[in-house]
Design a protein around this motif. Structure first.
Motif, PDB file in Angstrom:
ATOM      1  N   PHE A   1      54.252 -24.929  18.054  1.00 22.11           N
ATOM      2  CA  PHE A   1      53.930 -23.734  18.829  1.00 22.11           C
ATOM      3  C   PHE A   1      52.781 -24.004  19.783  1.00 22.11           C
ATOM      4  CE2 PHE A   1      55.599 -22.525  14.744  1.00 22.11           C
ATOM      5  CZ  PHE A   1      56.441 -21.453  15.003  1.00 22.11           C
ATOM      6  N   ARG A   2      52.816 -23.330  20.917  1.00 20.93           N
ATOM      7  CA  ARG A   2      51.652 -23.340  21.811  1.00 20.93           C
ATOM      8  C   ARG A   2      50.607 -22.392  21.241  1.00 20.93           C
ATOM      9  NH1 ARG A   2      52.575 -23.920  27.922  1.00 20.93           N
ATOM     10  NH2 ARG A   2      54.150 -24.998  26.792  1.00 20.93           N
ATOM     11  N   ARG A   3      51.065 -21.224  20.788  1.00 20.72           N
ATOM     12  CA  ARG A   3      50.211 -20.253  20.093  1.00 20.72           C
ATOM     13  C   ARG A   3      50.963 -19.767  18.870  1.00 20.72           C
ATOM     14  NH1 ARG A   3      50.058 -19.347  25.299  1.00 20.72           N
ATOM     15  NH2 ARG A   3      48.115 -19.651  26.398  1.00 20.72           N
ATOM     16  N   ALA A   4      50.249 -19.418  17.849  1.00 21.52           N
ATOM     17  CA  ALA A   4      50.873 -19.036  16.581  1.00 21.52           C
ATOM     18  C   ALA A   4      51.746 -17.788  16.708  1.00 21.52           C
ATOM     19  CB  ALA A   4      49.807 -18.812  15.518  1.00 21.52           C
ATOM     20  N   THR A   5      51.482 -16.959  17.713  1.00 16.50           N
ATOM     21  CA  THR A   5      52.225 -15.704  17.849  1.00 16.50           C
ATOM     22  C   THR A   5      53.504 -15.842  18.658  1.00 16.50           C
ATOM     23  OG1 THR A   5      50.907 -15.122  19.783  1.00 16.50           O
ATOM     24  CG2 THR A   5      50.134 -14.325  17.635  1.00 16.50           C
ATOM     25  N   GLU A   6      53.793 -17.024  19.159  1.00 21.55           N
ATOM     26  CA  GLU A   6      54.969 -17.232  20.004  1.00 21.55           C
ATOM     27  C   GLU A   6      56.132 -17.812  19.209  1.00 21.55           C
ATOM     28  OE1 GLU A   6      53.660 -19.841  23.072  1.00 21.55           O
ATOM     29  OE2 GLU A   6      52.606 -18.261  24.147  1.00 21.55           O
ATOM     30  N   HIS A   7      57.274 -17.906  19.880  1.00 19.30           N
ATOM     31  CA  HIS A   7      58.414 -18.627  19.326  1.00 19.30           C
ATOM     32  C   HIS A   7      58.117 -20.122  19.425  1.00 19.30           C
ATOM     33  CE1 HIS A   7      60.967 -15.157  18.932  1.00 19.30           C
ATOM     34  NE2 HIS A   7      60.600 -14.760  20.138  1.00 19.30           N
TER      35      HIS A   7
END
Length: 110
Positions: A54-60
């Motif tokens: 992930f690029r950020r934990a909240t993304e797909h």
């Protein structure tokens, strides 16, 4: 009472072995150092082991690195799959399959 130890291997699940995980984490570390990736998740299912980045934990997940032993004799057990579901590379040798990600790390320098 015959309880299994808390971290006993489950023969019904596919997992990455130490060498496979080492190869994946080496690539992951290079992308983290470049500021491209920030998080990962692992899933161990009955038919596949999946390492998602992930690029950020909240993304797909940007990419999924999958091990599917049932495909070993056909296209190969390993695959790198993009966020949109495209299979970027599939094969029998994990290190060769992971090389498709090296192209994503090369950027022009101003």
């Amino acid at each position: 009472m015959n309880a299994a130890p808390p971290f006993a291997a489950d023969p019904e699940r596919v997992v990455f072995d130490r060498a496979e995980l080492g190869a994946i984490l080496t690539v992951y570390g290079r992308f983290v150092a470049a500021g491209e990736w920030r998080d990962y998740a692992m899933s161990f299912l009955r038919d596949a082991a999946i390492f998602s980045v992930f690029r950020r934990a909240t993304e797909h997940p940007l990419y999924r690195i999958e091990k599917r032993p049932k495909l070993r004799s056909a296209q190969g057990a390993y695959a790198v799959i993009a966020m949109d579901g495209r299979i970027l590379k599939r094969g029998h040798d994990l290190s060769q399959v992971l090389k498709v990600l090296d192209k994503k790390l090369i950027r022009a320098v101003d």
